[in-house]
Design a protein around this motif. Structure first.
Motif, PDB file in Angstrom:
ATOM      1  N   GLU A 197      -6.813   2.545  -1.975  1.00 33.78           N
ATOM      2  CA  GLU A 197      -7.108   2.386  -0.553  1.00 33.78           C
ATOM      3  C   GLU A 197      -8.307   1.472  -0.341  1.00 33.78           C
ATOM      4  N   ARG A 239       1.088   4.255  -2.702  1.00 34.84           N
ATOM      5  CA  ARG A 239       0.974   5.671  -2.325  1.00 34.84           C
ATOM      6  C   ARG A 239       2.169   6.479  -2.815  1.00 34.84           C
ATOM      7  N   GLN A 290      -5.758   7.076  -5.898  1.00 34.44           N
ATOM      8  CA  GLN A 290      -5.354   6.694  -4.543  1.00 34.44           C
ATOM      9  C   GLN A 290      -6.538   6.148  -3.749  1.00 34.44           C
ATOM     10  N   ARG A 334       0.828  -1.213   0.000  1.00 32.85           N
ATOM     11  CA  ARG A 334       0.000   0.000   0.000  1.00 32.85           C
ATOM     12  C   ARG A 334       0.858   1.257   0.000  1.00 32.85           C
ATOM     13  N   GLU A 335       1.914   1.271   0.824  1.00 35.75           N
ATOM     14  CA  GLU A 335       2.793   2.437   0.853  1.00 35.75           C
ATOM     15  C   GLU A 335       3.522   2.620  -0.471  1.00 35.75           C
TER      16      GLU A 335
END
Length: 456
Positions: free
Chosen positions: A446, A172, A442, A168-169
């Protein structure tokens, strides 16, 4: 005389007197401040980014090491329940003393005697001692094994959740880099437009159709646009630094122009699968921690229960004639009854109960946080789509307003203030639209990752 010299030095030179800073010669800005240098590492596709993350992530290696540690500890707790076999081989020579021999070992000395006429101990004497210990009833050890296996499962779930968070990071960071590059591009275009407006007012002033005030206003707008570009370039370099840190690199990492950010959600779907009524990895890890704490409380209680084991030992010596003779072989059942240990068992049970309470509160905290994250992610997609729609409408209106304002200024109807304001509004609307489009990407990422399972 000194006063006259001081007054002469304080008077500005004729070439500089009356010249505004906007028209005076200004030092050029450093190239790296206006144009970001090309990064040393450029990602061309998603698989390359994931491969670098898997190979170099410190957090992932730490989670895997903790999983290995939990597995080793579970194996250690299993050992008291398995047979323990020991053997020792000794060679001794009698130099003086009695005729019978003593074989030394962990369970004491064994008198092997002097033997008979048919078979006597050899000189030097070779002796083999072996012992076997098997636990039959050991309730604390079984509870400890159950707790260790629960912690191993918790470590596995934590490792999977760590990988999910890392993915996930990474997504991002990629979105942040692309967003920063888009802002730099828009600010560069805005700076070029501000220069053109400033040139237009300077030309009008030179021809006598414009005012000095118009030139000052567009000059101020030009400096604002330049400052925005400088700030966005630094933001881009910091975003690249963040992407480099996420991938374990000590340099800036960028993305290739053809990097498919619009297909990022599809790429993530191949790496992580959505949960279908299953608990997320962090919730599963917290649940396993609670189960382990319950087993540890049971282990502390079981310390009051007697244990039963079986022991057997054998001693063999070398003889002549022949090869070997079993000197002793025995078997025993051992019952251990705990009576008093100074209060250690009671204090241990009290501590384990406290650990169970802590684990239960942590599980509740994870459950509440997960519920909030899921609700926010589901709202976030709809909100991002609505904001992108409003940003697009605002950009279209600002673009039309700026076009009409420029035409009105050329015709002498609009003022320079209106010209500058419309330019600022257009730049802001362009940046907002670009960011809203990336915010939608994004938000979709998420929404996928908040309810996903990412196998290692």
């Amino acid at each position: 005389m000194l006063l006259a010299l001081f007054l002469l030095t304080a008077v500005p030179a004729p070439a500089q007197a009356g010249v505004h800073p906007s028209t005076a010669t200004q030092p050029e800005l450093a190239e790296e401040l206006v144009t970001p240098p090309a990064p040393k590492v450029v990602l061309t596709h998603w698989d390359e980014a994931v491969g670098r993350l898997r190979a170099r992530s410190v957090e992932l290696r730490t989670a895997l090491a903790q999983l290995e540690l939990a597995g080793a500890q579970a194996r250690l707790t299993l050992s008291p329940l398995l047979p323990e076999v020991r053997a020792s081989l000794s060679v001794q020579e009698r130099l003086a003393g009695r005729s019978s021999l003593l074989v030394e070992g962990g369970d004491g000395n064994v008198d092997v005697g002097g033997g008979t006429d048919e078979s006597r101990p050899t000189s030097p004497l070779v002796a083999l001692r072996a012992s076997v210990v098997q636990s039959v009833i050991n309730v604390p050890a079984w509870q400890a094994l159950s707790a260790a296996r629960a912690r191993e499962r918790a470590a596995g779930a934590s490792a999977r959740d760590a990988w999910r968070l890392l993915v996930r990071e990474l997504a991002r960071s990629l979105v942040a880099v692309v967003a920063a590059e888009r802002v730099v591009e828009l600010n560069g275009t805005g700076l070029a437009q501000a220069r053109e407006r400033h040139r237009l007012t300077q030309e009008a002033e030179r021809l006598g159709t414009g005012r000095k005030l118009d030139t000052l206003r567009t000059g101020r707008d030009l400096e604002i646009a330049r400052a925005e570009l400088l700030s966005s370039v630094e933001s881009l370099r910091r975003a690249r630094d963040g992407l480099g840190l996420a991938l374990g690199a000590d340099t800036e990492v960028g993305v290739a122009p053809g990097f498919r950010l619009d297909g990022l959600r599809d790429e993530l779907s191949t790496l992580c699968r959505p949960l279908r009524g299953e608990p997320r990895a962090d919730l599963l890890a917290a649940s396993q921690q609670v189960q382990a704490a319950e087993r540890e409380v049971a282990e502390a209680r079981a310390a009051y229960v007697p244990t039963l084991g079986v022991q057997s030992s054998l001693t063999a010596i070398s003889v002549d004639p022949g090869v070997a003779r079993v000197s002793t072989w025995n078997i025993a059942a051992v019952l251990e009854v705990p009576i008093w240990d100074g209060g250690t068992r009671g204090a241990t049970e009290r501590a384990e109960r406290a650990n169970l309470a802590v684990a239960g509160e942590q599980l509740e905290s994870v459950r509440r946080t997960l519920g909030v994250e899921v609700a926010r992610a589901r709202r976030g997609v709809a909100l991002a789509e609505a904001l992108r729609l409003t940003a697009r409408r605002a950009r279209d209106a600002a673009s039309q307003t700026d076009t009409l304002t420029q035409e009105a200024f050329r015709e002498g109807v609009a003022t320079s203030l209106e010209l500058v304001q419309s330019a600022e509004e257009l730049r802001e609307a362009e940046r907002t639209l670009a960011l809203r489009e990336l915010d939608l990407v994004q938000a979709r990422v998420e929404a996928l990752m908040v309810e996903a399972e990412c196998p290692l």
